[in-house]
Design a protein around this motif. Structure first.
Motif, PDB file in Angstrom:
ATOM      1  N   LYS A 135       0.812  -1.219   0.000  1.00 45.83           N
ATOM      2  CA  LYS A 135       0.000   0.000   0.000  1.00 45.83           C
ATOM      3  C   LYS A 135       0.844   1.267   0.000  1.00 45.83           C
ATOM      4  N   PRO A 136       1.919   1.395   0.813  1.00 43.83           N
ATOM      5  CA  PRO A 136       2.720   2.632   0.735  1.00 43.83           C
ATOM      6  C   PRO A 136       3.313   2.870  -0.654  1.00 43.83           C
ATOM      7  N   TRP A 137       3.793   1.798  -1.288  1.00 44.92           N
ATOM      8  CA  TRP A 137       4.332   1.946  -2.641  1.00 44.92           C
ATOM      9  C   TRP A 137       3.234   2.370  -3.615  1.00 44.92           C
ATOM     10  N   TYR A 138       2.070   1.772  -3.483  1.00 44.00           N
ATOM     11  CA  TYR A 138       0.956   2.105  -4.375  1.00 44.00           C
ATOM     12  C   TYR A 138       0.480   3.541  -4.141  1.00 44.00           C
ATOM     13  N   ALA A 139       0.441   3.967  -2.877  1.00 50.27           N
ATOM     14  CA  ALA A 139       0.033   5.344  -2.568  1.00 50.27           C
ATOM     15  C   ALA A 139       1.025   6.350  -3.126  1.00 50.27           C
ATOM     16  N   ASP A 140       2.302   5.986  -3.125  1.00 47.61           N
ATOM     17  CA  ASP A 140       3.307   6.890  -3.697  1.00 47.61           C
ATOM     18  C   ASP A 140       3.128   7.024  -5.203  1.00 47.61           C
ATOM     19  N   ARG A 141       2.730   5.942  -5.858  1.00 49.50           N
ATOM     20  CA  ARG A 141       2.472   6.019  -7.306  1.00 49.50           C
ATOM     21  C   ARG A 141       1.274   6.919  -7.622  1.00 49.50           C
ATOM     22  N   LEU A 142       0.356   7.028  -6.683  1.00 53.09           N
ATOM     23  CA  LEU A 142      -0.849   7.829  -6.888  1.00 53.09           C
ATOM     24  C   LEU A 142      -0.718   9.256  -6.377  1.00 53.09           C
ATOM     25  N   SER A 143       0.468   9.655  -5.918  1.00 54.09           N
ATOM     26  CA  SER A 143       0.624  10.983  -5.319  1.00 54.09           C
ATOM     27  C   SER A 143       0.367  12.103  -6.330  1.00 54.09           C
ATOM     28  N   GLY A 144       0.816  11.919  -7.581  1.00 56.92           N
ATOM     29  CA  GLY A 144       0.566  12.948  -8.589  1.00 56.92           C
ATOM     30  C   GLY A 144      -0.913  13.130  -8.877  1.00 56.92           C
ATOM     31  N   LEU A 145      -1.632  12.016  -8.994  1.00 54.96           N
ATOM     32  CA  LEU A 145      -3.074  12.094  -9.208  1.00 54.96           C
ATOM     33  C   LEU A 145      -3.773  12.718  -8.006  1.00 54.96           C
ATOM     34  N   ARG A 146      -3.291  12.414  -6.820  1.00 55.72           N
ATOM     35  CA  ARG A 146      -3.896  12.982  -5.612  1.00 55.72           C
ATOM     36  C   ARG A 146      -3.712  14.499  -5.573  1.00 55.72           C
ATOM     37  N   ARG A 147      -2.536  14.999  -5.955  1.00 58.39           N
ATOM     38  CA  ARG A 147      -2.325  16.449  -5.995  1.00 58.39           C
ATOM     39  C   ARG A 147      -3.209  17.108  -7.037  1.00 58.39           C
ATOM     40  N   ALA A 148      -3.390  16.449  -8.183  1.00 55.11           N
ATOM     41  CA  ALA A 148      -4.260  17.024  -9.213  1.00 55.11           C
ATOM     42  C   ALA A 148      -5.706  17.080  -8.743  1.00 55.11           C
ATOM     43  N   LEU A 149      -6.173  16.046  -8.052  1.00 50.73           N
ATOM     44  CA  LEU A 149      -7.538  16.051  -7.526  1.00 50.73           C
ATOM     45  C   LEU A 149      -7.716  17.123  -6.454  1.00 50.73           C
ATOM     46  N   ALA A 150      -6.693  17.312  -5.616  1.00 49.97           N
ATOM     47  CA  ALA A 150      -6.774  18.354  -4.591  1.00 49.97           C
ATOM     48  C   ALA A 150      -6.796  19.737  -5.224  1.00 49.97           C
ATOM     49  N   ALA A 151      -6.036  19.939  -6.296  1.00 48.29           N
ATOM     50  CA  ALA A 151      -6.029  21.242  -6.966  1.00 48.29           C
ATOM     51  C   ALA A 151      -7.382  21.557  -7.587  1.00 48.29           C
ATOM     52  N   ARG A 152      -8.098  20.536  -8.042  1.00 50.05           N
ATOM     53  CA  ARG A 152      -9.418  20.732  -8.637  1.00 50.05           C
ATOM     54  C   ARG A 152     -10.542  20.643  -7.619  1.00 50.05           C
ATOM     55  N   GLN A 153     -10.183  20.521  -6.329  1.00 53.63           N
ATOM     56  CA  GLN A 153     -11.145  20.503  -5.227  1.00 53.63           C
ATOM     57  C   GLN A 153     -12.198  19.400  -5.397  1.00 53.63           C
ATOM     58  N   VAL A 154     -11.732  18.218  -5.782  1.00 56.01           N
ATOM     59  CA  VAL A 154     -12.627  17.070  -5.894  1.00 56.01           C
ATOM     60  C   VAL A 154     -12.953  16.561  -4.497  1.00 56.01           C
ATOM     61  N   SER A 155     -14.199  16.238  -4.258  1.00 61.39           N
ATOM     62  CA  SER A 155     -14.618  15.768  -2.941  1.00 61.39           C
ATOM     63  C   SER A 155     -14.173  14.326  -2.721  1.00 61.39           C
ATOM     64  N   PRO A 156     -13.684  13.967  -1.524  1.00 55.54           N
ATOM     65  CA  PRO A 156     -13.361  12.571  -1.238  1.00 55.54           C
ATOM     66  C   PRO A 156     -14.571  11.648  -1.347  1.00 55.54           C
ATOM     67  N   ASP A 157     -15.753  12.151  -1.043  1.00 50.53           N
ATOM     68  CA  ASP A 157     -16.958  11.323  -1.168  1.00 50.53           C
ATOM     69  C   ASP A 157     -17.206  10.927  -2.622  1.00 50.53           C
ATOM     70  N   THR A 158     -16.838  11.792  -3.546  1.00 47.67           N
ATOM     71  CA  THR A 158     -16.979  11.455  -4.964  1.00 47.67           C
ATOM     72  C   THR A 158     -16.081  10.279  -5.335  1.00 47.67           C
ATOM     73  N   LEU A 159     -14.882  10.239  -4.774  1.00 49.32           N
ATOM     74  CA  LEU A 159     -13.973   9.127  -5.048  1.00 49.32           C
ATOM     75  C   LEU A 159     -14.500   7.828  -4.432  1.00 49.32           C
ATOM     76  N   THR A 160     -15.108   7.924  -3.254  1.00 49.40           N
ATOM     77  CA  THR A 160     -15.701   6.728  -2.654  1.00 49.40           C
ATOM     78  C   THR A 160     -16.807   6.167  -3.541  1.00 49.40           C
ATOM     79  N   ALA A 161     -17.653   7.049  -4.046  1.00 49.21           N
ATOM     80  CA  ALA A 161     -18.722   6.601  -4.945  1.00 49.21           C
ATOM     81  C   ALA A 161     -18.156   6.029  -6.239  1.00 49.21           C
ATOM     82  N   ALA A 162     -17.067   6.613  -6.743  1.00 46.45           N
ATOM     83  CA  ALA A 162     -16.449   6.093  -7.972  1.00 46.45           C
ATOM     84  C   ALA A 162     -15.901   4.685  -7.764  1.00 46.45           C
ATOM     85  N   GLY A 163     -15.384   4.397  -6.568  1.00 42.12           N
ATOM     86  CA  GLY A 163     -14.912   3.046  -6.282  1.00 42.12           C
ATOM     87  C   GLY A 163     -16.042   2.036  -6.285  1.00 42.12           C
TER      88      GLY A 163
END
Length: 293
Positions: free
Chosen positions: A8-36
């Protein structure tokens, strides 16, 4: 024995760029839960309706998205300071719904009793972890057959068509994972009271922070700061200027004069150290000229 959860830490590090992009666009965490949850439903539909070998690629992509969104929603909430109690509840409900949807994809491929047993077994590890956390123990994840392993086994079933054996492994492995977590939690709760109390205090502090963040978001009142003074130095009264002494008194000739400065001045008599001057009239100029001749 964390299984694939150790990645999981390695996988989370791979997703860090996507996480910063989502934070910059103010995407709600609840939206990501629903997408899962949506990705899990799509994988279940592909597993149930598509033939075995071609379904593997689509199931793998959708379940990879389901795991990515499950990782991103909590991390995004922590990074942006939007962790709330409702968000934590929605996260848990979304994970359980996604697990059950994937198991539901086996309904056309396996006996109903086996699907029901597997669905019940997949929820046991999470129940044990949540019960341990409620009692003051740290949250236990991973497993021999945790969430990541169940997704991998679903891909194996989609690629091979061995739905019944794979589903039996999922049911048995999930039950073993629940027992392993229960033993770990039992040992953690048997530690000295100070260690358990420290964990409980950390949970209380995290809950209070989440409650404060939730209140701030609900109020959305602008904070007006009082204007700070330009200078914090104390004001001083101007000191009275010393009275001029007779020796330092300026002469009248040095003082500004309201007369026309184009007229030449004739020095007068000197008395008492003060020079008296007056403007020279035209009559005086004529007298001086006659006296000089």
């Amino acid at each position: 024995m964390n299984g694939l959860y150790a990645l999981k830490p390695w996988y989370a590090d791979r997703l860090s760029g996507l996480r910063r992009a989502l934070a910059a666009r103010q995407v709600s965490p609840d939206t990501l839960t629903a997408a899962g949850v949506v990705c899990a439903a799509g994988a279940a539909a592909a597993l149930a309706w598509l033939p075995a070998p071609p379904a593997a690629l689509l199931v793998a992509v959708l379940l990879a998205g389901r795991l990515a969104f499950a990782n991103l929603d909590g991390a995004l909430a922590r990074d942006t300071g939007r962790t709330t109690r409702r968000g934590a509840l929605l996260n848990e409900l979304g994970d359980r719904a996604a697990d059950l949807l994937v198991i539901a994809g086996f309904l056309p491929l396996a006996p109903l009793w086996l699907v029901a047993a597997a669905a019940f077994a997949t929820t046991l590890p999470s129940w044990v972890s949540l019960a341990g956390a409620a009692a003051g123990a740290p949250r236990r994840n991973g497993g021999p057959v945790g969430k990541t392993e169940r997704c991998l086994l679903a891909v194996v079933a989609a690629a091979s068509g061995w739905a019944v054996p794979v589903l039996a492994v999922v049911a048995a492995g999930s039950a073993v994972t629940a027992v392993v977590r229960a033993l770990w939690v039992w040992r953690a709760l048997g530690q000295p009271e100070t260690a358990v109390a420290a964990v409980a205090r950390e949970r209380v502090v995290a809950t209070k922070r989440a409650m404060a963040t939730e209140r701030d978001v609900a109020s959305e009142k602008p904070v007006v700061r009082a204007a700070e003074p330009a200078s914090s130095a104390p004001r001083r009264r101007p000191s009275p200027s010393p009275s001029p002494s007779p020796s330092s008194s300026p002469t009248l000739g040095s003082l500004p004069c309201d007369h026309d400065r184009s007229l030449p001045l004739d020095p007068g008599e000197v008395s008492g150290g003060i020079t008296h001057t007056r403007p020279q009239s035209p009559a005086d100029r004529g007298t001086r000229l006659r006296g000089a001749r």
